[in-house]
Motif scaffolding. Sequence first.
Motif, mmCIF file in Angstrom:
data_model
loop_
_atom_site.group_PDB
_atom_site.id
_atom_site.type_symbol
_atom_site.label_atom_id
_atom_site.label_comp_id
_atom_site.label_asym_id
_atom_site.label_seq_id
_atom_site.Cartn_x
_atom_site.Cartn_y
_atom_site.Cartn_z
ATOM 1 N N ILE A 91 2.283 5.744 9.620
ATOM 2 C CA ILE A 91 1.766 4.382 9.085
ATOM 3 C C ILE A 91 1.122 4.584 8.208
ATOM 4 O O ILE A 91 0.840 3.901 7.128
ATOM 5 C CB ILE A 91 0.946 3.040 9.979
ATOM 6 C CG1 ILE A 91 1.270 2.880 11.598
ATOM 7 C CG2 ILE A 91 0.042 2.796 9.540
ATOM 8 C CD1 ILE A 91 0.899 2.112 12.075
ATOM 9 N N ASN A 92 0.329 5.638 7.763
ATOM 10 C CA ASN A 92 -0.262 5.963 6.989
ATOM 11 C C ASN A 92 0.400 6.330 5.869
ATOM 12 O O ASN A 92 0.576 6.034 3.605
ATOM 13 C CB ASN A 92 -1.547 6.749 6.836
ATOM 14 C CG ASN A 92 -3.342 6.339 7.238
ATOM 15 O OD1 ASN A 92 -3.148 5.507 7.212
ATOM 16 N ND2 ASN A 92 -3.873 6.912 8.082
ATOM 17 N N LYS A 93 1.109 7.118 6.438
ATOM 18 C CA LYS A 93 2.338 7.349 4.890
ATOM 19 C C LYS A 93 3.092 6.009 3.931
ATOM 20 O O LYS A 93 3.551 6.696 3.226
ATOM 21 C CB LYS A 93 3.620 8.800 5.933
ATOM 22 C CG LYS A 93 4.330 9.331 4.792
ATOM 23 C CD LYS A 93 5.118 10.434 4.950
ATOM 24 C CE LYS A 93 5.969 9.296 6.315
ATOM 25 N NZ LYS A 93 6.620 10.729 7.267
ATOM 26 N N ILE A 94 3.917 5.501 5.134
ATOM 27 C CA ILE A 94 5.020 4.313 4.432
ATOM 28 C C ILE A 94 3.726 3.639 3.972
ATOM 29 O O ILE A 94 4.581 2.798 3.071
ATOM 30 C CB ILE A 94 5.164 3.089 5.806
ATOM 31 C CG1 ILE A 94 4.225 2.861 6.840
ATOM 32 C CG2 ILE A 94 6.686 4.140 6.218
ATOM 33 C CD1 ILE A 94 5.368 2.460 7.877
ATOM 34 N N SER A 95 2.468 3.242 4.413
ATOM 35 C CA SER A 95 1.961 2.296 3.682
ATOM 36 C C SER A 95 0.797 3.259 2.640
ATOM 37 O O SER A 95 -0.149 3.367 2.428
ATOM 38 C CB SER A 95 0.789 1.732 4.600
ATOM 39 O OG SER A 95 0.920 0.740 5.481
ATOM 40 N N GLU A 96 1.328 3.541 1.288
ATOM 41 C CA GLU A 96 0.962 4.129 0.456
ATOM 42 C C GLU A 96 -0.467 4.460 0.129
ATOM 43 O O GLU A 96 -1.260 4.991 0.112
ATOM 44 C CB GLU A 96 1.647 3.881 -1.022
ATOM 45 C CG GLU A 96 2.796 4.704 -0.731
ATOM 46 C CD GLU A 96 3.891 4.719 -1.889
ATOM 47 O OE1 GLU A 96 3.685 4.170 -2.757
ATOM 48 O OE2 GLU A 96 5.606 4.713 -1.536
ATOM 49 N N ASN A 97 -0.789 2.570 -0.283
ATOM 50 C CA ASN A 97 -2.485 2.315 -0.103
ATOM 51 C C ASN A 97 -3.292 1.805 1.317
ATOM 52 O O ASN A 97 -2.215 0.778 1.753
ATOM 53 C CB ASN A 97 -2.466 1.623 -1.087
ATOM 54 C CG ASN A 97 -3.918 0.825 -1.607
ATOM 55 O OD1 ASN A 97 -4.944 1.840 -0.745
ATOM 56 N ND2 ASN A 97 -3.681 0.694 -2.848
#
Length: 221
Positions: A91-97
């Motif tokens: 999730i953190n990876k696909i939500s760049e920010n």
Amino acid sequence: MKKKYVIFLNGEYKYSQEFMDKLVSENAVCFCADGGANSAFKYGKMPEVIIGDLDSIEKKVLEYYKNKNILIKKFPKDKDFTDFELILKEINKISENKNFIEKIFVVGGLGKRIDMTLSNLFIMEKYKNIVFLQENEEIFYAEKSFVLKNKKEYEFSIIPISEKVEKLTLKGFKFETDKIDVKRESSRLVSNVIVENEASVEFENGKLIIILKNNNKNLLY
């Protein structure tokens, strides 16, 4: 635009279909950790990704989601992270920010195994915006002051996970405090009740797990 994520873990499920339909709304992105896919299937929910070593997912469920072209990421059984943390990393990876992450709601995160339950709860210190949900209970992490609105009559408990909570002030509760220090081993912050429409929790230093419960109301209603 901020996104709402729902993670299905392989713990206990005591949720109604109505509750799950409200939680997994059109703007929610669903992830399943291995056996959590069995429960997503039971409630008729379509995950975006299934992650894990796939030793807990039922064969018919796995085949169903494969036929639906759901992304499935298989990992070795012997790995350095739980399936839950692998999902959080994804999730953190696909939500760049990370500011684009509104909330990460977790269902099936409690019960069955005490080791996994404790691991799931303490991981909130590392990954923010996580809320563990039961139908009438929510659990979240806090390391700074906050305000609760429209939670009158809810049961409220604080579990300190740092050595000490410093200068804790509770307003709008049955049992209020004024700039007290509370050690981790103390049980005095359990089983309080919110008595105002707005209740504040203020403290200077500390790490807390917060538990909100209302036996007479579904938290999503």
